[in-house]
Design a protein around this motif. Sequence first.
Motif, PDB file in Angstrom:
ATOM      1  N   ALA A   1       3.491 -25.024  22.470  1.00 32.44           N
ATOM      2  CA  ALA A   1       2.372 -24.436  23.249  1.00 32.44           C
ATOM      3  C   ALA A   1       1.863 -23.290  22.605  1.00 32.44           C
ATOM      4  O   ALA A   1       2.440 -22.497  21.912  1.00 32.44           O
ATOM      5  CB  ALA A   1       2.958 -24.003  24.728  1.00 32.44           C
ATOM      6  N   VAL A   2       0.440 -23.292  22.506  1.00 30.20           N
ATOM      7  CA  VAL A   2      -0.372 -22.101  21.911  1.00 30.20           C
ATOM      8  C   VAL A   2      -0.988 -21.464  22.956  1.00 30.20           C
ATOM      9  O   VAL A   2      -1.940 -21.916  23.801  1.00 30.20           O
ATOM     10  CB  VAL A   2      -1.322 -22.822  21.097  1.00 30.20           C
ATOM     11  CG1 VAL A   2      -2.132 -21.572  20.190  1.00 30.20           C
ATOM     12  CG2 VAL A   2      -0.722 -23.425  19.874  1.00 30.20           C
ATOM     13  N   VAL A   3      -0.563 -20.161  23.119  1.00 31.05           N
ATOM     14  CA  VAL A   3      -1.132 -19.190  24.256  1.00 31.05           C
ATOM     15  C   VAL A   3      -2.151 -18.316  23.666  1.00 31.05           C
ATOM     16  O   VAL A   3      -1.894 -17.733  22.769  1.00 31.05           O
ATOM     17  CB  VAL A   3       0.100 -18.339  24.793  1.00 31.05           C
ATOM     18  CG1 VAL A   3      -0.649 -17.541  25.968  1.00 31.05           C
ATOM     19  CG2 VAL A   3       1.033 -19.244  25.594  1.00 31.05           C
ATOM     20  N   GLY A   4      -3.177 -18.383  24.363  1.00 37.67           N
ATOM     21  CA  GLY A   4      -4.587 -17.777  23.597  1.00 37.67           C
ATOM     22  C   GLY A   4      -5.154 -18.472  22.726  1.00 37.67           C
ATOM     23  O   GLY A   4      -5.568 -18.269  21.919  1.00 37.67           O
ATOM     24  N   ALA A   5      -5.406 -19.757  22.897  1.00 41.94           N
ATOM     25  CA  ALA A   5      -5.819 -21.003  22.036  1.00 41.94           C
ATOM     26  C   ALA A   5      -7.248 -20.694  21.821  1.00 41.94           C
ATOM     27  O   ALA A   5      -7.926 -21.441  20.902  1.00 41.94           O
ATOM     28  CB  ALA A   5      -5.340 -22.223  22.654  1.00 41.94           C
ATOM     29  N   THR A   6      -8.070 -20.026  22.744  1.00 42.66           N
ATOM     30  CA  THR A   6      -9.397 -20.078  22.521  1.00 42.66           C
ATOM     31  C   THR A   6     -10.034 -18.803  21.575  1.00 42.66           C
ATOM     32  O   THR A   6     -11.100 -18.531  21.374  1.00 42.66           O
ATOM     33  CB  THR A   6     -10.149 -19.883  23.888  1.00 42.66           C
ATOM     34  OG1 THR A   6      -9.662 -18.585  24.657  1.00 42.66           O
ATOM     35  CG2 THR A   6     -10.032 -21.044  24.731  1.00 42.66           C
TER      36      THR A   6
ATOM     37  N   VAL B   1       0.102 -28.259  23.291  1.00 42.56           N
ATOM     38  CA  VAL B   1      -0.712 -27.860  24.465  1.00 42.56           C
ATOM     39  C   VAL B   1      -1.401 -26.361  24.157  1.00 42.56           C
ATOM     40  O   VAL B   1      -0.867 -25.720  23.751  1.00 42.56           O
ATOM     41  CB  VAL B   1       0.284 -27.710  25.555  1.00 42.56           C
ATOM     42  CG1 VAL B   1      -0.393 -27.236  26.872  1.00 42.56           C
ATOM     43  CG2 VAL B   1       1.326 -28.762  25.813  1.00 42.56           C
ATOM     44  N   ALA B   2      -2.723 -26.209  24.616  1.00 39.80           N
ATOM     45  CA  ALA B   2      -3.498 -25.330  24.628  1.00 39.80           C
ATOM     46  C   ALA B   2      -3.519 -24.706  25.658  1.00 39.80           C
ATOM     47  O   ALA B   2      -4.052 -25.359  26.797  1.00 39.80           O
ATOM     48  CB  ALA B   2      -4.947 -25.861  24.295  1.00 39.80           C
TER      49      ALA B   2
ATOM     50  N   SER C   1     -10.686 -19.565  31.187  1.00 36.91           N
ATOM     51  CA  SER C   1     -10.856 -20.471  29.890  1.00 36.91           C
ATOM     52  C   SER C   1     -10.421 -21.818  30.218  1.00 36.91           C
ATOM     53  O   SER C   1     -10.645 -22.814  29.427  1.00 36.91           O
ATOM     54  CB  SER C   1     -10.119 -19.954  28.641  1.00 36.91           C
ATOM     55  OG  SER C   1     -10.524 -18.606  28.367  1.00 36.91           O
ATOM     56  N   VAL C   2     -10.039 -22.007  31.468  1.00 37.39           N
ATOM     57  CA  VAL C   2      -9.725 -23.307  31.962  1.00 37.39           C
ATOM     58  C   VAL C   2     -10.713 -24.586  31.635  1.00 37.39           C
ATOM     59  O   VAL C   2     -11.857 -24.223  32.067  1.00 37.39           O
ATOM     60  CB  VAL C   2      -8.862 -23.463  33.120  1.00 37.39           C
ATOM     61  CG1 VAL C   2      -8.697 -24.886  33.633  1.00 37.39           C
ATOM     62  CG2 VAL C   2      -7.568 -22.822  33.393  1.00 37.39           C
TER      63      VAL C   2
ATOM     64  N   LYS D   1      -7.824 -30.178  26.006  1.00 39.25           N
ATOM     65  CA  LYS D   1      -8.588 -29.290  26.970  1.00 39.25           C
ATOM     66  C   LYS D   1      -7.575 -28.264  27.460  1.00 39.25           C
ATOM     67  O   LYS D   1      -6.162 -28.344  27.591  1.00 39.25           O
ATOM     68  CB  LYS D   1      -8.442 -30.209  28.465  1.00 39.25           C
ATOM     69  CG  LYS D   1      -9.649 -31.148  28.092  1.00 39.25           C
ATOM     70  CD  LYS D   1     -10.893 -30.666  28.955  1.00 39.25           C
ATOM     71  CE  LYS D   1     -11.820 -31.939  29.366  1.00 39.25           C
ATOM     72  NZ  LYS D   1     -13.029 -31.742  28.873  1.00 39.25           N
ATOM     73  N   VAL D   2      -8.230 -26.778  27.600  1.00 38.88           N
ATOM     74  CA  VAL D   2      -7.283 -25.673  27.973  1.00 38.88           C
ATOM     75  C   VAL D   2      -6.771 -25.795  29.243  1.00 38.88           C
ATOM     76  O   VAL D   2      -7.494 -25.867  30.348  1.00 38.88           O
ATOM     77  CB  VAL D   2      -7.990 -24.414  27.621  1.00 38.88           C
ATOM     78  CG1 VAL D   2      -7.472 -23.078  27.865  1.00 38.88           C
ATOM     79  CG2 VAL D   2      -8.586 -24.127  25.939  1.00 38.88           C
TER      80      VAL D   2
END
Length: 344
Positions: free
Chosen positions: A6-11, A33-34, A40-41, A53-54
């Motif tokens: 999981a990448v948190v802060g993907a944006t 997973v982003a 940002s969803v 997709k976030v």
Amino acid sequence: MGYKVAVVGATGNVGREMLNILDERKFPADEVVALASRKSVGQECSYGDKTLKVKALDHYDFSDVDICLMSAGGTVSKEWSPKIAAQGAVVIDNSSAWRMDPDVPLIVPEVNAHALEGFAKKNIIANPNCSTAQLVVALKPLHDKAKIKRVVVATYQSVSGAGKEAMDELFSQTKSVFTLDEVTTKKFPKRIAFNVIPQIDVFMEDGYTKEEWKMMMETKKILDPKIKLTATCVRVPVFVGHSEAVNIEFENPISDEEAREILRSAPGCLVIDKREPGGYATPYEAAGEDATYISRIRTDPTVEHGIEMWVVSDNLRKGAALNTIQIAESLINRKLLQAKKKAA
């Protein structure tokens, strides 16, 4: 067997870079997973030839996640990293929230991968400050050879270290200068276009800034608590890539030729050092690259055993996203982490 990541802060700048590097390095992930905040969803992020997709961080179930790459800032990390770690995912955090916690390893794999052994105390591993990461990569092999006593470093740090808004501000201010429009300042305390700012982060009581303090404390934790280090951290109008002028005083003799040869064979280092115009690395060349570039290696004749050098690296990569993923790779290579479920 692949891992769920999981990448948190993907944006954000670093989150997007993490996704790029996971794909570039063919990280053994079965699923990526982003995640980001609710606002940002639904946004889309690239992961190789896929589009993710976030999803919202605060509704996500981490029980089947193996590795969480956290790049959402210190406040979010303080709240969420322990919750995610409690669900069994190893959190590798890019913020300053956990770096000085004695139960959290602070890791640069080329320097102190052995310190990963203690990660299970909190299931959290800290990624150092961007300016510290490239510095210790260059210092470690020299410290092994001649034992460092003292380091004096002046940094020339790009605006991307302060996030996307900072990059936008440099762009808009530069444009305003050329079109003779008013230059407005929001992110930085002074104008950054065609200027340098000798302040990164807040001032502390002793006159140092928090960024300078981080470099001092993190270098001690990663490399050696006996090293004395003083820093002046400066923001410069460069989009990507941090540079550092580094002066090192050693306990034992070391020549500039020895230093050059040691660094040439050191992991993560790339020496570009011709004593001629242009025979050195700049942030422009380092952008998009993984290496820590080292140039201008020379003897400092004002101390008994002194070396000076110029160190440049892409702060979004080695200073953040790349180092985080190298930590994850080290966990796997050292057999410290097993995937929770086997691939079908």
